[in-house]
Enzyme design. Structure first.
Site, PDB file in Angstrom:
ATOM      1  N   LYS A 195       3.603  -2.264  10.983  1.00  0.00           N
ATOM      2  CA  LYS A 195       4.087  -3.395  11.772  1.00  0.00           C
ATOM      3  C   LYS A 195       4.327  -4.576  10.848  1.00  0.00           C
ATOM      4  CE  LYS A 195       2.102  -6.798  13.959  1.00  0.00           C
ATOM      5  NZ  LYS A 195       3.129  -7.867  13.816  1.00  0.00           N
ATOM      6  N   GLU A 271      -7.322  -7.805   3.517  1.00  0.00           N
ATOM      7  CA  GLU A 271      -7.053  -8.864   2.536  1.00  0.00           C
ATOM      8  C   GLU A 271      -6.752 -10.109   3.354  1.00  0.00           C
ATOM      9  OE1 GLU A 271      -5.275 -11.635   0.914  1.00  0.00           O
ATOM     10  OE2 GLU A 271      -3.603 -10.331   0.358  1.00  0.00           O
ATOM     11  N   CYS A 305      -1.717 -16.653  -0.695  1.00  0.00           N
ATOM     12  CA  CYS A 305      -3.153 -16.579  -0.412  1.00  0.00           C
ATOM     13  C   CYS A 305      -4.005 -16.980  -1.602  1.00  0.00           C
ATOM     14  CB  CYS A 305      -3.518 -15.185   0.060  1.00  0.00           C
ATOM     15  SG  CYS A 305      -2.937 -13.865  -1.019  1.00  0.00           S
ATOM     16  N   GLU A 402      -8.037 -23.035   4.811  1.00  0.00           N
ATOM     17  CA  GLU A 402      -6.805 -22.588   4.170  1.00  0.00           C
ATOM     18  C   GLU A 402      -5.612 -23.245   4.863  1.00  0.00           C
ATOM     19  OE1 GLU A 402      -4.996 -18.442   2.513  1.00  0.00           O
ATOM     20  OE2 GLU A 402      -5.643 -18.440   4.599  1.00  0.00           O
TER      21      GLU A 402
END
Length: 504
Positions: A195, A271, A305, A402
């Protein structure tokens, strides 16, 4: 800072030709098909916030069909039973087809995600093709061990493909993320349902088309665009999926784990987010440090990231570092990602654009000093000025959460002990950078910071060979390197008696 050129009429002859959108349906069992519901969703160009195309919306029922195709391909199809060298040839052919179509797929990622076209064409997509080549080379090197056991027995291990794999990938690096997941699982002999992020489905569907041309058998690679709460949840909870690999947020990672546990206890690889520190010592080359710090957080408009969102500078060079960083960022070119002069395109979506601006407002309200940036660029598209804050405290939102945007939090430190404590003062542990010319300092820091990858006097260097993953809430499991191949394999032990052997 230049105003962005976001015209969609492609009047600039130096810009590449806009591709025709060829593939917008689900790719299941080797064919492009409409979703069972018939529903579609819009994919948006963040340069203009206009609709690029409508894409078929996969749902739980479509995932069921895709998984059935992948299960049939695994249980009875040729891919897991094919000689590994033959699998490798097909993977190599797929990589060659990517090279042949690189301009078209690079343009798709630029339109869909706002990524710089020249970096797509010369960086991310060639790296994606080389991932296929790397794991193609590993396909015929999968082997177990012969074991010495007590008594008249012979024992050995087999490395077998885990089965049907579910991949859920993010929107910030659509091409690289696709092949980080697909390449090792293909080499292992698995089949899969992938996906793509609903924000960036176009290149994944194009790659599915190229897989068919390369000779990947039907049912081996299935691509189902859709939304996380429906298609993504169906993958995570499916009883016929044997493993899930997910890249995305901590919050969704938790949901993936819970769904996997409640269903068939399938193994999960995650992750997740990062809040990576860059620690710059007094003895570092200050110009190089400025260059790496800026590139580390402004690369891919901060939607990365491992971005250096927390920069700690030792007090002896702090003032000079701050001055040079602000000067460099003020000259940073924000503009149309198809323009070769642009250094930063639009954020990938309006939602992400608004999220970043809200974090900038948090920084202001909490008392951080805005040195430069902090505003929208232009009145059309999802463009944000590269932003630097100073006087940032460890407990501020912009130092802990983040942001996933072009926002640097700049802080000062005195001692190595203080630097270690600050670097580890985060729930994340994905990456870190160290700038120093002292070998003892680099050794101490690299062993003291709890992160999955440490860069010393460099940043954003990661090849197919280098395992990548996090500590703490940045997840577990590794992408890239041979470690990634192993998570799509199972170890089977086989023991047989030895009769009348002259030795044991």
């Amino acid at each position: 800072m230049s105003a962005p050129s976001v015209s969609s009429d492609n009047h600039n002859n130096s810009f590449p030709k806009m591709p025709t959108i060829k593939f917008t349906k689900l790719f299941i069992n080797g064919h492009f098909v409409d979703s069972i519901s018939g529903r579609t969703f819009e994919t948006i160009d963040p340069r203009t916030e206009e609709v690029i195309a409508r894409v078929s919306e996969g749902d739980r029922e479509d995932i069921d069909v895709a998984v059935a195709a992948a299960r049939e391909a695994f249980d009875r199809g040729p891919w897991p039973r094919m000689a590994a060298s033959e699998r490798a040839k097909i993977m190599m052919k797929w990589a060659d087809l990517i090279d042949e179509n690189i301009e078209e797929v690079a343009a798709l990622d630029t339109m869909d995600a706002g990524k710089l076209y020249h970096l797509n064409k010369f960086g991310e997509i060639p790296a994606a093709a080389n991932l296929l080549r790397y794991y193609a080379g590993a396909a015929d090197k999968i082997h177990g061990q012969v074991l010495k056991v007590n008594g008249n027995f012979h024992a050995y291990t087999l490395m077998e493909p885990i089965g049907v794999v579910g991949h859920i990938i993010p929107w910030n690096a659509p091409s690289h993320s696709f092949f980080i997941k697909v390449s090792p699982s293909l080499a292992a002999g698995c089949t899969m349902v992938l996906k793509p992020a609903e924000q960036t489905p176009l290149s994944a569907l194009f790659y599915a088309h190229l897989a068919k041309l390369a000779g990947i058998p039907d049912g081996v690679v299935n691509v189902v665009p859709g939304f996380g709460p429906t298609a993504g949840a169906a993958i995570s909870s499916h009883m016929e999926i044997d493993a899930v690999s997910f890249t995305g947020s901590v919050e969704v990672g938790r949901e993936v784990m819970q769904a996997a546990a409640r269903s068939n206890l399938k193994p999960v690889s995650l992750e997740l987010g990062g809040k990576s520190p860059l620690i710059i010592f007094d003895d570092a080359d200050i110009d190089q440090a400025v260059e790496l710090a800026i590139m580390g957080i402004m690369f891919n408009k901060g939607e990365i990231c491992v971005g250096t969102s927390r920069v700690y500078v030792q007090e002896g060079i702090y003032d000079e570092f701050e001055k040079k960083s602000v000067e460099k960022v003020k000259a940073w070119v924000v503009g149309d990602p198809f323009d070769p002069k642009s250094q930063q395109g639009p954020q990938a979506s309006n939602d992400q654009f608004k999220k970043i601006l809200s974090y900038i407002e948090h920084g202001k309200k909490e008392g951080a000093k805005l040195l430069t940036g902090g505003n929208r660029v232009g009145d059309k598209g999802c463009y944000i000025e590269p932003t630097i804050f100073s006087n940032v405290k460890e407990d501020m939102v912009i130092a802990q959460e983040e942001i996933f945007g072009p926002v640097m939090a700049l802080m000062k430190f005195k001692t190595i002990e203080e630097a270690i404590k600050s670097a580890n003062n985060t729930k994340y542990g994905l990456a870190a950078g160290i700038m120093t010319n002292n070998l003892d300092t680099s050794n101490t820091m690299s062993r003291s910071i709890r992160a999955g990858i440490i860069w010393i006097n460099c940043h954003l260097v990661a090849g197919s060979e280098v395992p990548f993953g996090g500590y703490k809430m940045s997840g577990f499991g590794r992408d890239l390197g041979m470690e990634a191949l192993h998570k799509y394999l199972q170890i089977k032990s086989v023991v047989t008696p030895i009769r009348n052997s002259p030795w044991i």
